[in-house]
Design a protein around this motif. Structure first.
Motif, PDB file in Angstrom:
ATOM      1  N   VAL A 177       1.252  -1.816   2.991  1.00  0.00           N
ATOM      2  CA  VAL A 177       2.282  -0.808   2.752  1.00  0.00           C
ATOM      3  C   VAL A 177       1.682   0.377   1.991  1.00  0.00           C
ATOM      4  N   GLY A 178       0.807   0.080   1.032  1.00  0.00           N
ATOM      5  CA  GLY A 178       0.122   1.158   0.327  1.00  0.00           C
ATOM      6  C   GLY A 178      -0.788   1.953   1.240  1.00  0.00           C
ATOM      7  N   VAL A 179      -1.528   1.261   2.108  1.00  0.00           N
ATOM      8  CA  VAL A 179      -2.400   1.944   3.070  1.00  0.00           C
ATOM      9  C   VAL A 179      -1.576   2.791   4.035  1.00  0.00           C
ATOM     10  N   TYR A 180      -0.469   2.218   4.525  1.00  0.00           N
ATOM     11  CA  TYR A 180       0.424   2.969   5.426  1.00  0.00           C
ATOM     12  C   TYR A 180       0.884   4.269   4.760  1.00  0.00           C
ATOM     13  N   SER A 181       1.327   4.179   3.517  1.00  0.00           N
ATOM     14  CA  SER A 181       1.834   5.362   2.814  1.00  0.00           C
ATOM     15  C   SER A 181       0.728   6.387   2.601  1.00  0.00           C
ATOM     16  N   LEU A 182      -0.487   5.900   2.314  1.00  0.00           N
ATOM     17  CA  LEU A 182      -1.616   6.816   2.136  1.00  0.00           C
ATOM     18  C   LEU A 182      -1.926   7.556   3.430  1.00  0.00           C
ATOM     19  N   ILE A 183      -1.989   6.824   4.537  1.00  0.00           N
ATOM     20  CA  ILE A 183      -2.279   7.464   5.826  1.00  0.00           C
ATOM     21  C   ILE A 183      -1.155   8.411   6.222  1.00  0.00           C
ATOM     22  N   ARG A 184       0.085   7.986   6.021  1.00  0.00           N
ATOM     23  CA  ARG A 184       1.234   8.812   6.397  1.00  0.00           C
ATOM     24  C   ARG A 184       1.236  10.134   5.639  1.00  0.00           C
ATOM     25  N   THR A 185       1.105  10.084   4.327  1.00  0.00           N
ATOM     26  CA  THR A 185       1.205  11.306   3.535  1.00  0.00           C
ATOM     27  C   THR A 185      -0.015  12.209   3.725  1.00  0.00           C
ATOM     28  N   GLN A 186      -1.199  11.621   3.849  1.00  0.00           N
ATOM     29  CA  GLN A 186      -2.390  12.464   3.983  1.00  0.00           C
ATOM     30  C   GLN A 186      -2.437  13.168   5.336  1.00  0.00           C
ATOM     31  N   THR A 187      -2.058  12.488   6.394  1.00  0.00           N
ATOM     32  CA  THR A 187      -2.103  13.133   7.722  1.00  0.00           C
ATOM     33  C   THR A 187      -0.947  14.096   7.931  1.00  0.00           C
ATOM     34  N   LEU A 188       0.209  13.812   7.321  1.00  0.00           N
ATOM     35  CA  LEU A 188       1.381  14.662   7.523  1.00  0.00           C
ATOM     36  C   LEU A 188       1.426  15.832   6.556  1.00  0.00           C
ATOM     37  N   LEU A 189       1.166  15.592   5.279  1.00  0.00           N
ATOM     38  CA  LEU A 189       1.329  16.631   4.260  1.00  0.00           C
ATOM     39  C   LEU A 189       0.063  17.452   4.042  1.00  0.00           C
TER      40      LEU A 189
END
Length: 539
Positions: A258-270
Motif C-alpha cells: 500500500v505504501g509502494v502503491y501510494s508512492l508510485i501513484r503520487t510520484q507519477t501523477l503529481l
C-alpha cells in the motif's frame, strides 16, 4: 458499474457493524459473514479490474459532489490490479486463519479473541481497499488510518509480552508517519487550495518550485515509512515476526505494498517530470543490498523473511526510479508476484511453527523427510522469491533488468548490479533455510532436543513428533500443541496462493501486456486527470 466501486470498502464496514450486533459468542456466524464479504469483494474487484482495462478509469464522486469538493474514488488499471490481488490474498489468509481456529480452538469460553479478530480483519481489508481507491490525499490518509488502527489491534492480539513490546514500537512509528502525512496534506492544501489528486496534478505544476519540492519530499518520506524503504525500515523486522502467522502473512504481503502503491501513484501523477530519480536510485539500491544482508544473517525464518521483504521492496522502487514503461510494467508485475509469494512463505512458516513449535531453522532438521508436504509448499515460493526461471519472479525481474540496461545511465547500471547481487543472496538465503531445516537428517544440530519417533522404512506406525522448543501461539495468544496433521483449510489456502503464483507464470504474456498498459497509463497523467474532471466520470 459505478455502483460497484465503493463496495470493496463499504461491504467490510457493514459486516463489522453486523458482527458487533451479533456479539462475541456467535463466532461461527462471524466467520461465515467474513468469508462471504471477502468472496464478494474478490469478485467485485475482479469485475472492476476488467472494466477499467476495457473502458478506462471508473470514477465515482461520493454524494454527487463534483471534484474537488467531494470524495473521489477511482479505479484505473493500476488500482484495479492491486485491489483484485489484495482481495484474493485477504480471502486466502482468512480461510487459513479460520482453519487454524477450528483446529486449535484458539479462543476462551466467550470466544473473545476471535470476536475481536474477525471484525478487525475486515476493518483492515476496508482500509486497504480505500487506500487503493482514494482519489484525494485526505481520503488516502483516512484509508491509511483505518488500516493502521486495525493493524495495531491485530499485531498485539493475544497480549503476549513480545507482541505488546514490539507492537508499541509499531504504533509509535505509525503515529509518527501519520503526523507527517497530516503535515504533507497541510502543505499541499496551503500551496494549491485542494487535496484532490487530479486537481493537485494541475496546480502543483504552476506553484513555486520550493513549495512543490516540500510536498514531494514529505510524501516520499511518509510512503517510505509505510513501505519500509531503507533507511526508514528498521521497525519492520522486529515488529512483524511477533504477530500470529495469518496476521504476519497479510501484513507482509499487503501493508508495505500500500505504501509502494501510494508512492508510485503520487510520484507519477503529481510530479511526472521530476520524480527525484537520484534519491529513488539510492534508496532502492540500499534497500535491496542492506535488506538482503540482514536476511542472510538470520537464523529465524520469520525474521529472515521480514528482511527479504525490506530488500524486495527495493525492486518496486527501482521501477519507479527508472520511470520507463518497461520498468514500471516490471515493477507492477513483480508487485503482484511478491504479494502472493511473500504471503505464501509466511503461511508456510505458520505451518512449520504449528508442527515444530519454532521457526528457528537452526533448530529444525529433516522436514523434507518427516514432512514432505511442507517441503514442497516451501520450495516453490522460495524459488519464486529468488527469481529462478521460469517462475513469475524471474519474469518480472528480467523485465526490470532489461529496463535498467535499456536506460543506460550510471544509476540504472548500479541498480542492475544491486538487483543481481540481491537475487543471488536471496537464493543463498532460501538455500540455507532448505539445507538446514529440510535437507539435514532428522535429529541433527540443535534439533536433538526434540523428542522424535521416526517412521522406519516398511513400518506401519505413524510418525509422532513432539517439539521440546515450546508450542506456537495462535490468533488468540493461547498455546497450541504441535501436530503432525495439517488442517485442510490451512493447507488449502496455502496451496491456492501457490497455484495463483504459478498462474502468473502460465499467463505471464497476458499479465505483462496488462501491466504495460497500466504503466503507460501511469506515465500519461492526463488520462487520470481527465477522467476525474469529466462530468460523472467516464461511464
Amino acid at each position: 458499474m459505478k455502483a460497484l466501486v465503493p463496495l470493496p470498502v463499504l461491504l467490510p464496514l457493514f459486516a463489522v457493524g453486523i458482527k458487533f450486533v451479533l456479539g462475541p459468542r456467535r463466532v461461527r456466524m462471524q466467520t461465515f459473514i467474513s468469508l462471504t464479504v471477502l468472496v464478494a469483494d474478490t469478485v467485485i474487484s475482479t469485475v472492476l479490474l476488467v472494466e477499467a482495462d476495457r473502458h478506462g478509469p471508473i470514477v465515482v464522486q461520493v454524494g454527487n459532489f463534483a471534484a474537488p469538493l467531494g470524495i473521489t474514488l477511482v479505479v484505473d488499471r493500476f488500482s484495479g490490479l492491486m485491489l483484485a490481488v489484495s482481495s484474493t490474498v485477504t480471502l486466502c489468509v482468512l480461510l487459513y486463519s479460520q482453519s487454524q481456529r477450528f483446529a486449535d480452538e484458539n479462543e476462551d469460553e466467550t470466544g473473545a479473541p476471535l470476536a475481536i479478530f474477525y471484525p478487525t480483519y475486515l476493518l483492515l481489508a476496508a482500509g486497504i481497499a480505500d487506500s487503493f481507491l482514494a482519489g484525494d490525499l485526505f481520503n488516502l490518509y483516512v484509508g491509511f488510518e483505518v488500516m493502521l488502527a486495525a493493524s495495531y489491534v491485530l499485531m498485539t492480539i493475544g497480549g503476549t509480552d513480545a507482541r505488546i513490546r514490539h507492537g508499541a514500537v509499531y504504533i509509535m512509528v505509525g503515529a509518527a508517519s501519520s503526523l507527517l502525512f497530516v503535515a504533507a496534506i497541510a502543505v499541499a492544501y496551503a500551496a494549491c487550495g485542494t487535496v484532490n489528486l487530479a486537481d493537485l496534478a494541475v496546480r502543483l505544476a504552476v506553484v513555486a518550485p520550493a513549495a512543490r519540492l516540500a510536498v514531494q519530499v514529505l510524501l516520499i518520506t511518509v510512503f517510505a515509512v509505510k513501505a519500509a524503504i531503507f533507511p526508514l525500515s528498521a521497525w519492520l523486522p522486529d515488529s512483524y515476526p511477533t504477530a500470529p502467522a495469518p496476521v504476519t502473512a497479510v501484513f507482509a504481503g499487503l501493508l508495505t505494498k500500500v505504501g509502494v502503491y501510494s508512492l508510485i501513484r503520487t510520484q507519477t501523477l503529481l510530479f511526472p517530470h521530476n520524480r527525484q530519480a537520484p534519491l529513488l536510485y539510492t534508496v532502492a539500491a540500499l534497500s535491496m543490498i542492506i535488506g538482503i544482508l540482514g536476511a542472510v544473517a538470520q537464523a529465524d525464518l520469520k525474521r529472515l523473511l521480514s528482511f527479504t521483504l525490506v530488500s524486495h521492496v527495493g525492486f518496486l522502487v527501482l521501477g519507479l526510479a527508472i520511470g520507463s514503461v518497461r520498468a514500471l510494467s516490471g515493477a507492477l508485475f513483480y508487485a503482484i508476484t511478491h504479494i502472493t509469494v511473500q504471503t505464501t512463505l509466511f503461511l508456510v512458516t505458520g505451518l512449520i511453527e504449528r508442527r515444530e513449535g519454532t521457526a528457528d531453522f537452526s533448530r529444525l532438521a529433516g522436514l523434507a523427510r518427516l514432512a514432505p508436504v511442507l517441503g514442497l509448499l516451501f520450495f516453490i515460493p522460495a524459488m519464486n522469491l529468488a527469481g529462478i526461471p521460469p517462475l513469475s519472479g524471474f519474469i518480472a525481474k528480467l523485465a526490470l533488468l532489461q529496463a535498467a540496461a535499456a536506460d543506460g545511465g550510471v544509476g540504472a547500471y548500479i541498480l542492475l548490479a544491486a538487483m543481481l547481487v540481491t537475487s543471488l543472496l536471496t537464493l543463498y538465503a532460501m538455500t540455507k533455510v532448505w539445507a538446514r531445516a529440510f535437507w539435514r537428517a532428522p535429529g541433527e544440530g540443535a534439533g536433538k532436543a526434540a523428542e522424535r519417533q521416526i517412521v522406519m522404512p516398511g513400518s506401519d506406525s505413524v510418525a509422532v513428533v513432539r517439539s521440546a522448543y515450546g508450542a506456537a501461539r495462535g490468533i488468540g495468544g493461547r498455546r497450541i500443541s504441535t501436530s503432525e496433521s495439517y488442517p485442510v483449510g490451512m493447507l488449502g489456502a496455502t496451496v491456492a496462493l501457490i497455484l495463483i503464483s504459478l498462474a502468473y507464470t502460465v499467463w505471464a504474456g497476458p499479465i505483462a501486456e496488462y501491466t504495460e498498459r497500466a504503466a503507460a497509463e501511469l506515465l500519461n497523467p492526463s488520462v487520470y486527470i481527465n477522467a476525474v474532471h469529466a462530468i460523472g466520470g467516464t461511464h
